[in-house]
Each structure stands twice: as structure tokens, then as C-alpha cells.
Write an enzyme that holds these catalytic residues in place. Sequence first.
Site, short mmCIF file in Angstrom:
data_model
loop_
_atom_site.label_atom_id
_atom_site.label_comp_id
_atom_site.label_asym_id
_atom_site.label_seq_id
_atom_site.Cartn_x
_atom_site.Cartn_y
_atom_site.Cartn_z
CG ASP A 15 89.62 136.72 -14.76
OD1 ASP A 15 89.34 136.67 -13.54
OD2 ASP A 15 90.38 137.58 -15.25
CG HIS B 183 89.68 139.06 -11.08
ND1 HIS B 183 90.01 138.92 -12.41
CD2 HIS B 183 90.36 140.15 -10.64
CE1 HIS B 183 90.85 139.89 -12.75
NE2 HIS B 183 91.08 140.65 -11.70
CB SER C 124 91.83 143.17 -13.89
OG SER C 124 92.95 142.36 -13.69
#
Length: 477
Positions: A167, A204, A413
Site C-alpha cells: 500500500d 491509507h 480497501s
Amino acid sequence: MAPQRFREQFDQIQRSMPDVPLAMGPDDSAEFLYEKGVVLARDGEEARLVEDTVRDHFTTMSDLTPDHVRRASPETNRTGITRIQVADPAEGDGGGDPTVAHALRSLRTMEGRAGRRLISRNHVVSIAVNACPGDEPVPVPLSEPPNPAPDGTPYDAETAVGVLVIDTGLMHDYRSYPLLAHTEGDAQIRECDDDGVLCQYVGHGTFIAGLVAAVAPNTDVTVRNTLNDAGAILESELGEKLFEAVDRGGWPEILSLSAGTSNGRTDGLLGVHAFMEELRDQGTLLVAAAGNNASATPFWPAAYATLPGWENSVLSIGALRSDGEFGACFSNHGGWVRAYAPGERLTSALTGFGTPVPYVYQHSTYDACRFGFAYACTCQYPRHNGVLSEPGEAPAKPDQVMFEGHARWSGTSFATPVVAGLVASHMTAHKETDPRAAGRQLLAANTEYAEVRGAHVPALLPPTWHPLPVDPSAGGS
């Protein structure tokens, strides 16, 4: 015409990859992004066949030179892919590349005779799926507990399950979050812009790591910043980066990947196929996000979950809305999605522990769900104005918020690491050492179901997750 937010994110990703001219695909639509003027082919005889066909069909490229073909030696090119330029990438705009489309058509008959894929666009693989996430993060007080919350399982270094997260990188202050005490990995390369404002998608990877650790405290989580540039990477590079990630620490028990792309095909991504073949021969379980396109079109690499040979090694995950009873408006769906988990308005770590950090919204919320749903979804709530505006409209003043540690965020996600954590938790609870067996057992023992587009699908709900009301006036976000 492509949806507004797709165009906004197209511009965002193009800015993050200034040296790679991009186009929307397959034409002026919101299905995927790809590199202009370039195709991918398998190394060896098949790549030479593609080069010859390019010369035969494109007189403008009859002077094809070695500079137009990027071929690595078989000893170092584990992806088995050659990158071939078929046109000048600087020509045209971003609304599709007809020369690339022509190259694909010219090889279609030969692919039929060969019985396998010979050529592909060079797609952009991104966490900003459909070039946009489920929404942008919302700050919540540090006093608000994570959701899902940790289940109290003690950490044991001898039995901890290894989870590799591909990621964005980890925030500099992630160690301030107690659940990430056993997390290692790469740092986020750039957190804030020149004005000290958080960049888009920053946090994230940290948010995902926090979800894994909350659902499964007995884990050793490693985060690699493979997707650091606005969460985007070319398909031709992703295969190499995936190999590099597993080479650095060995194949993990679980690999959590919250990125992908559609490609208009049902046979996978050419650029990552070699990695997927090696994955199949390893013991690792890939838990992959189904994507946020609100579409039934296969999204890769998650859709490998139902390709023959990968049924046990890949688990594709869609997102449920915040009550856990139905699919989230943005979630992809279809028979290739194996299971669904909470993915709307989850709470985890972001950044700013002890030091508030500003964030300016990029996208404005909509007056109604952009996918046509009637519930109070993340398209509409919480209300905010973003930097970007509808064409022809005067931009509104964007809203700024401050993050102080926790955030609430939505997308497949985040449903993905929830399931990665559930598999790891099952391994710990049942002393199961095979993650693929654990994934099968988890699905077989599941008794919860949700409704997604009229279908009843497996709903994997962590015991410590609590649903939120879908009506924002009743306390939801």
C-alpha cells in the site's frame, strides 16, 4: 462521458506520474486508466511476434528501434513482460488511445490461434479504484475506539501470523498508536505538501495496518510503500514491485492488497500474471479488494479468486455498508467476489497523534448517491466542499479539517484488511498454520449473510465490529 470524480482523480494520478502520459479506457469512459502509446507483450517469441505485427500494421512505426522496446534479460525479468511503444505517447489527449486499441485488435486473431494472451494495455493499478476511493477520511476524536475494536487476544511473537500489506507507507508517528506496536515497514515518502497540509491518500497504509491489528492483535504486520504515488503504479511495474516485496521478507502467510484495476478481460492482468503463478505455488493467501466501481466487471488481481487454479490462493472482498446488512453503494460485486465485510465508516489510525494535522477535502459530496442508492451513503455524508468542482461551476471554498490520530474511512480497501485479520485471528484461535486452509474454514463456518444487488452473499463480521446507523441524523457519520 466519464463521471466527474473519475476525471478529477485522472488528473490527480496524472500529476503524480508526470512522465507517463495516461489515457482513459477503453475509450472516453470511467473503466480504467492506461499508459498511452504502449502495449505489453510476453517475453521471447511472442514479443517478437507483437513487434512484427506492429511494423506490419503501423507504417508510422516502421522505424521501430530498440528504444521503443524495453526488454530485460530473462534472468532478471521475473515478470516475463516486454514493453513495446506503438505510437508517440505525446499525441492526442487523455480520452483514449486509438493506436493502442488498433494494436490490440491486430493481435486478436493470433491470440485465438495461440490459445493465450499475447498483448495488453499497460494499465494503471491504484488504490484510488475507479480512480476514486469510497470516500475521503473523516476525523474522529481519539476517545472514539477503533471499529472493529481489538478483541483482547495477547500478542505472542512465537505464534504471531505474518501479514504483508502492499500500500502506501507508514506515517512517521504510527508507533504512537498502541495497536501498531508490532508493525514494521516502509515510511510514507511525503506526508504533507509545502503548506503543511496532508496529501491525498496519505495514511491509507497506516489505516489498513491498524485494521489488521485490531481484528487480529496476534500479528506481525509489515507495510510496503509500493503504492506511494497517489496510490498508483503501472501494471508493468507492479509485478516487479510485488516480487521485490516478498523477496525482502519472504512469502508471508497473508498478503493484503487494496489496489487493482479492471481491464475489460476475464483472464487476469498480463503484467502481474507471473507473480500470480508463483503465488499459486506458495502457501500465501492473497486477500484482495474487489474495487469501488459499483460494477460487476472483474477487478484484478481480486478476480483471480474464481479463475481455475487460484480458488484457494486468492480471496476477493467486497464492502458492506455501515449497518452490515447490505452492500455499500460503491462496492464492486458479482460471482467473482467471494465474500463481503464491513467497509463503510470504519475507524482506525491515521496520523497526528499529539500534533493536529490539517487536511483539505479534494472532492465535494453529492446531493444524491452517485451510484443511485437511496440510503445515506458516503457519497452524501458527511457534507463538505472540495477543491475540485463541476465543470463550469465556480469553485466553492474547500473545507479543512484537523486529524489528531483516528479517522473514519470507507472503501473495499478497508473491508480487505478486516478479512485478512479474520483469517489471521482464525489461525491463532484454531492453531491453524495454513492460511489458505484457514480462509476455507472461515468461509465454511460463516453463518452471516448480507444482500448485495439482490444476491445473498457471505458476510464476514468481526465479533468486535459494531454497526453504525445509516441515517446520519441518528448518530452515523
